[in-house]
Design an enzyme around this catalytic site. Structure first.
Site, PDB file in Angstrom:
ATOM      1  NE  ARG A  25      -1.100   2.374   2.993  1.00  0.00           N
ATOM      2  CZ  ARG A  25      -0.536   3.446   3.521  1.00  0.00           C
ATOM      3  NH1 ARG A  25      -0.474   4.572   2.844  1.00  0.00           N
ATOM      4  NH2 ARG A  25      -0.013   3.391   4.731  1.00  0.00           N
ATOM      5  CG  ASP A  26       3.522   4.138   3.013  1.00  0.00           C
ATOM      6  OD1 ASP A  26       3.563   5.037   2.162  1.00  0.00           O
ATOM      7  OD2 ASP A  26       4.022   4.282   4.151  1.00  0.00           O
ATOM      8  CG  HIS A 218       4.742   4.732   9.059  1.00  0.00           C
ATOM      9  ND1 HIS A 218       3.877   3.826   8.492  1.00  0.00           N
ATOM     10  CD2 HIS A 218       5.271   5.430   8.023  1.00  0.00           C
ATOM     11  CE1 HIS A 218       3.873   3.976   7.173  1.00  0.00           C
ATOM     12  NE2 HIS A 218       4.703   4.953   6.869  1.00  0.00           N
ATOM     13  CG  HIS A 220       9.192   7.433   5.368  1.00  0.00           C
ATOM     14  ND1 HIS A 220       8.853   7.486   4.039  1.00  0.00           N
ATOM     15  CD2 HIS A 220       8.100   6.977   6.006  1.00  0.00           C
ATOM     16  CE1 HIS A 220       7.598   7.085   3.879  1.00  0.00           C
ATOM     17  NE2 HIS A 220       7.119   6.780   5.063  1.00  0.00           N
ATOM     18  CB  CYS A 251       6.462  11.452   1.303  1.00  0.00           C
ATOM     19  SG  CYS A 251       5.176  12.663   1.680  1.00  0.00           S
ATOM     20  CG  ASN A 260       7.346   3.216   4.268  1.00  0.00           C
ATOM     21  OD1 ASN A 260       6.754   3.914   5.067  1.00  0.00           O
ATOM     22  ND2 ASN A 260       6.907   3.032   3.031  1.00  0.00           N
TER      23      ASN A 260
HETATM   24 MG    MG Z   1       5.297   5.559   4.848  1.00  0.00          MG
END
Ligand code: MG
Length: 312
Positions: A25-26, A218, A220, A251, A260
């Site tokens: 997803r991310d 979370h 990065h 992002c 990430n």
């Molecule tokens: Mg992320």
């Protein structure tokens, strides 16, 4: 020969960590080349085969916002879901939740911003307005028996506002918990946090009565701090860590932000610390090397590179 890494326990750290895998997803939502639905499904199933028990599958955002995830319904329909595995999906609004319910999901997540600037850009809402948007979604999800996670973005730094006031982050976490979220993910969306800042924020949250079991991190890796920040969070009692296989992601609002924290980099560190994850590192590396072949570039994960001999 004994396999690396050497295992040396640190009694100050938890014995088990739950990895919240966000690569499908991310990670993929930040890829410009559209990945075919069947490839996404295979990716998710291979991540599960590698031992990951929470694999975020997709996001029910409007297709015109994130074309990469326009096939959310198809992904969920094609996925062979296993009983012991959770496949959370993101739901930005009531329409997204309705679509998720049609797919019989058990776990959803809403995504809020700790800052005014990012709320405006990512949600097209003011900071205060965003809670009004999420509250009925969380209410409805809970009434349907779903578990709801609350993401909070820009908890450490924001590209428009600079350093983010930890008092505001504690308030944002409180809003999400009061709304009915069972867990929170603290996002360092642009990867600028350092370990002391992480420890300070977690201490403030604990002092405010937030149970550490409800908090995930979370990170990065933009500034190379993601693993150090994770270790600081583990020392503070955090046991849920968001990562993406192969370090996929970025992002869209912060061009220099890298992906990430890579799941493989985390698993290698946790294995060395004798912390259980249930993940088969070799299977994971093989999966990420396969995905990097599909995306046409080497994985940013150091462990994937070291173990799959990429970039030689
Ligand atoms: Mg992320």
């Amino acid at each position: 020969m004994t396999a690396l890494p050497m295992v040396v326990r640190d009694p100050a750290l938890p014995s088990e960590v739950m990895i919240w895998e966000v690569g499908a997803r991310d990670g993929l939502q930040n890829e410009s080349a559209i990945v075919p639905t069947a490839t996404k499904v295979e990716f998710i199933e291979r991540l599960v085969d590698a031992g990951l028990a929470v694999v975020e599958a997709t996001s029910y955002v409007r297709p015109e916002w994130v074309p990469q995830l326009a096939d959310a319904a198809d992904v969920m329909a094609a996925l062979q879901r296993r009983p012991a595995v959770r496949y959370p999906v993101l739901v930005p609004n009531m329409r997204g939740l309705e679509r998720a319910l049609e797919a019989s999901v058990t776990d959803v997540a809403v995504f809020a911003s700790a800052t005014e600037a990012f709320a405006q850009r990512n949600l097209n809402r003011g900071y205060d307005e965003q809670w009004e948007m999420f509250a009925p979604v969380v209410d409805r999800a809970r009434s349907e028996g779903l578990a709801v996670r609350g993401y909070l973005s820009m908890c450490f730094g924001d590209p428009w506002e600079g350093v983010v006031d930890p008092v505001a982050v504690v308030a944002g976490v409180g809003r999400l918990l009061d709304m009915g979220c069972h867990a929170i993910s603290l996002g360092d969306t642009i990867g600028v946090a350092t370990p002391g800042q992480v420890a300070d924020l977690l201490a403030r949250l604990t002092a405010a009565g937030v149970p550490v079991e409800a908090v995930g991190v979370h990170f990065h890796d933009t500034y190379g701090q993601a693993l150090a920040n994770t270790l600081a969070a583990l020392r503070a009692g955090v046991t849920t860590v968001d990562t993406s296989a192969g370090g996929l992601g970025g992002c869209p609002y912060a061009k220099s932000a890298t992906g990430n924290l890579a799941t493989e980099d985390l698993v290698y560190m946790l294995e060395g610390l004798g912390i259980r994850t249930g993940v088969d590192l070799d299977a994971l590396v093989t999966t990420s090397a396969w995905m990097s072949g599909i995306l046409g570039r080497p994985s940013p994960s150091r462990v994937v590179r070291a173990r799959s001999h990429q970039g030689e």
